[in-house]
Design a protein around this motif. Structure first.
Motif: not given
Ligand code: FMN
Length: 160
Positions: A48-58, A122-127, A129-140
């Protein structure tokens, strides 16, 4: 190319709309995001790509886990709520609509799919971050149709 030209180009890429969510009940936050894709199936990873200013980033960095909730066509209001500054953090969460996943991340009921992810890198690129997630569970849910974002507007498969 300048930012306006780039945005005009990218708005032609139709995409699934997700809510990325993090935190425990009472202290949750999340954002509407289209920048999510599969990275590998073995192991099962997404990014996922998340803006470093987003409230969810930290909180994503702190909790080391997050969920990706792929929205159904009737969840457009939620997409707006999680991308608007009018409501923040926990106030974006309707109590009945969310439960907790295996990692502790919030799961949205009625979504077309829910991915429960452990933060792997996490790979930070300027504004952003690319967060890499290991998918542990899920449903559809097979019979639910997706919400799409295309040319600056929300769509469903019938309108498209
Ligand atoms: C359709 C749509 C897609 C978005 N995709 C992303 C995304 O992939 N990554 C991102 O960081 N923000 C994305 N945003 C913006 C966030 O949803 C918005 O900035 C949100 O308010 C998060 O910031 P806040 O929690 O600090 O208010 C998107 C917004 C919309 C409407």
């Amino acid at each position: 190319m300048d930012t306006v030209q780039f945005r005009n180009l990218m708005r032609h890429q139709a995409g699934a709309v997700t809510i990325i969510a993090v935190g425990k009940a009472g202290n949750r936050t999340g954002l509407t995001a289209t920048a999510m894709c599969s990275l590998s199936d073995t192991p099962p990873m997404i990014l996922i790509c998340v803006n470093k200013n987003a409230s969810a980033y930290g909180p994503i960095k702190a909790a080391k886990c997050f969920s990706v909730n792929v929205l159904a066509k009737d969840q457009q209001d939620l997409a707006k709520r999680f991308s608007s500054k009018k409501l923040e953090g926990e106030a974006r969460f309707d109590q009945d609509a969310w439960i907790t996943m295996r990692t502790g991340a919030p799961l949205l009921r009625g979504a077309i799919a829910n991915l429960d992810c452990e933060l792997a890198d996490e790979h930070v690129f300027e504004t952003h971050s690319i967060f890499i997630g290991r998918v542990k569970d899920g449903q559809f849910h097979e019979k639910v149709e997706p919400l799409l974002y295309f040319r600056g507007d929300f769509w469903d498969l019938k309108k498209a």
